[in-house]
Design a protein around this motif. Structure first.
Motif, PDB file in Angstrom:
ATOM      1  N   GLY A  33       0.804  -1.218   0.000  1.00 31.04           N
ATOM      2  CA  GLY A  33       0.000   0.000   0.000  1.00 31.04           C
ATOM      3  C   GLY A  33       0.836   1.266   0.000  1.00 31.04           C
ATOM      4  N   LYS A  34       0.311   2.323   0.603  1.00 33.07           N
ATOM      5  CA  LYS A  34       0.960   3.631   0.604  1.00 33.07           C
ATOM      6  C   LYS A  34       2.298   3.618   1.324  1.00 33.07           C
ATOM      7  N   ARG A  35       2.448   2.703   2.291  1.00 37.23           N
ATOM      8  CA  ARG A  35       3.675   2.664   3.090  1.00 37.23           C
ATOM      9  C   ARG A  35       4.657   1.594   2.617  1.00 37.23           C
ATOM     10  N   VAL A  36       4.468   1.093   1.411  1.00 40.75           N
ATOM     11  CA  VAL A  36       5.412   0.102   0.896  1.00 40.75           C
ATOM     12  C   VAL A  36       6.800   0.728   0.857  1.00 40.75           C
ATOM     13  N   CYS A  37       7.816  -0.056   1.146  1.00 41.57           N
ATOM     14  CA  CYS A  37       9.188   0.440   1.224  1.00 41.57           C
ATOM     15  C   CYS A  37       9.610   1.067  -0.101  1.00 41.57           C
ATOM     16  N   LEU A  38      10.079   2.317  -0.058  1.00 47.49           N
ATOM     17  CA  LEU A  38      10.463   2.986  -1.304  1.00 47.49           C
ATOM     18  C   LEU A  38      11.759   2.412  -1.881  1.00 47.49           C
ATOM     19  N   GLY A  39      12.475   1.618  -1.078  1.00 45.62           N
ATOM     20  CA  GLY A  39      13.707   1.006  -1.558  1.00 45.62           C
ATOM     21  C   GLY A  39      13.537  -0.421  -2.057  1.00 45.62           C
ATOM     22  N   GLU A  40      12.297  -0.832  -2.340  1.00 49.98           N
ATOM     23  CA  GLU A  40      12.043  -2.215  -2.752  1.00 49.98           C
ATOM     24  C   GLU A  40      12.859  -2.607  -3.977  1.00 49.98           C
ATOM     25  N   GLY A  41      12.811  -1.787  -5.022  1.00 48.40           N
ATOM     26  CA  GLY A  41      13.536  -2.100  -6.244  1.00 48.40           C
ATOM     27  C   GLY A  41      15.035  -2.165  -6.016  1.00 48.40           C
ATOM     28  N   LEU A  42      15.552  -1.235  -5.217  1.00 49.03           N
ATOM     29  CA  LEU A  42      16.978  -1.210  -4.903  1.00 49.03           C
ATOM     30  C   LEU A  42      17.387  -2.457  -4.129  1.00 49.03           C
ATOM     31  N   ALA A  43      16.589  -2.824  -3.132  1.00 52.02           N
ATOM     32  CA  ALA A  43      16.911  -4.002  -2.308  1.00 52.02           C
ATOM     33  C   ALA A  43      16.915  -5.281  -3.142  1.00 52.02           C
ATOM     34  N   LEU A  44      15.920  -5.448  -4.014  1.00 49.31           N
ATOM     35  CA  LEU A  44      15.873  -6.645  -4.865  1.00 49.31           C
ATOM     36  C   LEU A  44      17.080  -6.710  -5.800  1.00 49.31           C
ATOM     37  N   MET A  45      17.496  -5.535  -6.299  1.00 49.37           N
ATOM     38  CA  MET A  45      18.667  -5.482  -7.166  1.00 49.37           C
ATOM     39  C   MET A  45      19.925  -5.896  -6.390  1.00 49.37           C
ATOM     40  N   GLU A  46      20.070  -5.385  -5.164  1.00 46.16           N
ATOM     41  CA  GLU A  46      21.223  -5.741  -4.331  1.00 46.16           C
ATOM     42  C   GLU A  46      21.239  -7.234  -4.029  1.00 46.16           C
ATOM     43  N   LEU A  47      20.096  -7.777  -3.613  1.00 48.08           N
ATOM     44  CA  LEU A  47      20.042  -9.188  -3.244  1.00 48.08           C
ATOM     45  C   LEU A  47      20.389 -10.078  -4.430  1.00 48.08           C
ATOM     46  N   PHE A  48      19.850  -9.762  -5.596  1.00 48.07           N
ATOM     47  CA  PHE A  48      20.120 -10.581  -6.782  1.00 48.07           C
ATOM     48  C   PHE A  48      21.597 -10.505  -7.177  1.00 48.07           C
ATOM     49  N   LEU A  49      22.138  -9.297  -7.269  1.00 52.14           N
ATOM     50  CA  LEU A  49      23.513  -9.139  -7.743  1.00 52.14           C
ATOM     51  C   LEU A  49      24.540  -9.636  -6.733  1.00 52.14           C
ATOM     52  N   PHE A  50      24.318  -9.377  -5.458  1.00 49.18           N
ATOM     53  CA  PHE A  50      25.251  -9.862  -4.446  1.00 49.18           C
ATOM     54  C   PHE A  50      25.245 -11.389  -4.383  1.00 49.18           C
ATOM     55  N   LEU A  51      24.044 -11.973  -4.350  1.00 46.64           N
ATOM     56  CA  LEU A  51      23.952 -13.433  -4.217  1.00 46.64           C
ATOM     57  C   LEU A  51      24.538 -14.148  -5.433  1.00 46.64           C
ATOM     58  N   THR A  52      24.199 -13.693  -6.641  1.00 46.51           N
ATOM     59  CA  THR A  52      24.711 -14.361  -7.838  1.00 46.51           C
ATOM     60  C   THR A  52      26.225 -14.185  -7.967  1.00 46.51           C
ATOM     61  N   THR A  53      26.747 -13.030  -7.574  1.00 45.49           N
ATOM     62  CA  THR A  53      28.193 -12.812  -7.653  1.00 45.49           C
ATOM     63  C   THR A  53      28.934 -13.724  -6.675  1.00 45.49           C
ATOM     64  N   ILE A  54      28.404 -13.861  -5.477  1.00 46.51           N
ATOM     65  CA  ILE A  54      29.020 -14.750  -4.479  1.00 46.51           C
ATOM     66  C   ILE A  54      29.039 -16.189  -4.997  1.00 46.51           C
ATOM     67  N   LEU A  55      27.890 -16.646  -5.495  1.00 48.60           N
ATOM     68  CA  LEU A  55      27.791 -18.042  -5.926  1.00 48.60           C
ATOM     69  C   LEU A  55      28.483 -18.298  -7.264  1.00 48.60           C
TER      70      LEU A  55
END
Length: 499
Positions: free
Chosen positions: A440-462
């Motif tokens: 809703g209105k209070r959804v985290c404004l950093g959602e897209g950034l966080a998903l990008m970090e999680l994907f890139l960090f995890l795939t780079t590590i593995l």
């Protein structure tokens, strides 16, 4: 003979006691009248509310248990404060999404509000919050589309992280420190315009402050402060350190503000602080402007805190989950090798070709449940909801975890299972009940950034390493160490073996 006037203390005390009792009864009667349309819940006791009916150390678990008795929507008294608890995907959707505006107020969160005083982008309300949120979203989008995109910054930081991991030379280590540095550096480049070396002492001190507050707010002391703020703020204990830590974080932001102010080029903003300073200058003649130094300090600390702890905690939890499930790690390696290979770094374009990895990232977030309660909301106006009357200002506790673990939405909610986010053809499938970033209105404004970090960090590590546990996978406990504001992952060590 003594003719001095005598004071009748007994009579005065009686009058004072009568007035106090009258005021108390009036307050209780007024409160009951105001809140008489609320849904049923466990009967409260004076002053302590329902706190004797729950385990303060396991408040979230206790609130979930009460929903089995009182249903998906019930009234719970945090001390003397009545709140309405929302449990399960359906009622959370109806409130946070279908009636997003009415449920968009920010509720009581004393651990932070003693410092923020309702200011800033996370704990603010009303028009101030709306303007700050719009400004932050626009600013971050502009930086993402600039000459050096956010994705490039994350890819660069992933390489720094990989180099630090290589230095462990396959020996056991705790990843917490490295993941915190990497996650924090992304928000630092956006907010402060630069990253920090992992050996920078001031940077390390800031990370320690954030980690300390995260743990304190999730501790028993933090839960007591959440429940009895007016009492706990006068009682000595570790919870008093939360406010002091925020002051230290604000002092650092103040230093950066002065650095930026001295070197500001209005035609070439470098970071969020520059953009805020420019906005302040543009609105300097507007007496009603929300863009001032106090608001900037609160907002910047909010962004720094949220951008550091949630991503690093999720990654720390995620690696532990993969140690417990080596079969998942093997499938990730296979998809990484097929789509990316070994000769280039992962990028976000790869994500659409890697449904299994995408599903694992989402399942890690769902299962880890880093922020199980989100942050309390309030009702912004008197409304009728599900047959009950909810008055303006009523605190709402949205148990986001109950959506993420809703058995009507996930076939095997209590187990880690990436197929929750895959369709019958193995393609990635979004789930509306996924509320790791609220809704809703209070959804985290950093959602897209966080998903990008999680994907890139995890795939780079593995892409570069295999994970080696120190014990048998079946002996690894992937339940949280504690759960309060956040679900704190257990400390652990493991080895990274170069591929």
């Amino acid at each position: 003979m003594d003719f001095s006037p005598r004071v009748d203390f007994t009579g005065s005390f009686t009058i004072l006691l009568a007035l106090t009792v009258s005021c108390l009864l009036f307050f209780i009667f007024s409160s009951k009248k105001k809140f008489r349309g609320l849904p049923p819940g466990p009967p409260p006791l004076p002053f302590v509310g329902n706190m004797l009916q729950v385990d303060v150390k396991e408040l979230i678990k206790s609130l979930r248990e009460l929903s089995k008795t009182y249903g998906p929507m019930y009234t719970f008294h945090l001390g003397s404060r009545p709140c309405v608890v929302l449990s399960g995907y359906q009622v959370l959707k109806e409130a946070l999404i279908d009636k997003a505006e009415e449920f968009s107020g920010r509720g009581d969160f004393p651990a932070v509000q003693m410092w923020s005083k309702g200011n800033g982008i996370v704990y603010g309300t009303g028009e101030c919050w709306r303007q700050l949120r719009r400004f932050a979203i626009t600013t971050f989008k502009n930086f993402g589309m600039g000459k050096r995109s956010i994705e490039e910054r994350i890819k660069e930081e992933a390489q720094f992280l990989t180099e630090e991991f290589r230095k462990t030379q396959g020996e056991p280590f705790d990843p917490t420190f490295f993941l915190s540095c990497a996650g924090s550096n992304i928000i630092c480049t956006l907010v402060f315009g630069s990253r920090f070396e992992y050996t920078d002492q001031k940077f390390l001190a800031l990370l320690d402050l954030i980690n300390s507050n995260w743990k304190l707010m999730s501790s028993t002391w933090g839960q007591l402060l959440f429940t009895f703020p007016e009492i706990m703020k006068h009682i000595p204990g570790p919870h008093r350190q939360i406010y002091k830590n925020y002051l230290k974080l604000a002092a650092f932001v103040g230093e950066r503000l002065e650095m930026n102010r001295r070197t500001l080029d209005a035609n070439n903003p470098r970071d969020f602080i520059d953009c805020f300073l420019i906005k302040m200058q543009q609105e300097k003649n507007n007496p009603k402007s929300y863009f001032n130094e106090v608001t900037m300090s609160k907002t910047t600390v909010n962004l720094f805190f949220a951008g550091t702890e949630t991503v690093s905690s999720t990654l720390k939890y995620g690696l532990r989950i993969l140690l417990r499930h080596p079969e998942v790690e093997e499938k990730l390696h296979k998809e990484i090798d097929q789509v990316i290979g070994v000769n280039r770094s992962p990028c976000m374009e790869d994500r659409s070709k890697m449904p299994y990895t995408d599903a694992v990232v989402h399942e890690i977030q769902r299962f880890a449940d880093i922020v199980p309660m989100g942050v309390p909301h309030t009702v912004t106006q008197d409304i009728e909801f599900r047959g009950y009357t909810l008055p303006k200002g009523l605190n709402i506790i949205p148990l986001l975890c109950t959506s993420q673990f809703d058995p009507t939405q996930f076939k095997n909610p209590n187990a880690f299972d990436p197929t929750h986010f895959l369709d019958e053809n193995g393609r990635f499938k979004k789930k509306d009940a996924f509320m790791a970033f609220s809704a809703g209105k209070r959804v985290c404004l950093g959602e897209g950034l966080a998903l990008m970090e999680l994907f890139l960090f995890l795939t780079t590590i593995l892409q570069n390493f295999r994970l080696k546990p120190l014990v048998a996978p079946q002996d690894i406990d992937i339940s949280p160490e504690s759960t309060g504001l956040g679900s704190i992952p257990r400390p652990y060590q493991f080895c990274l073996l170069p591929r």
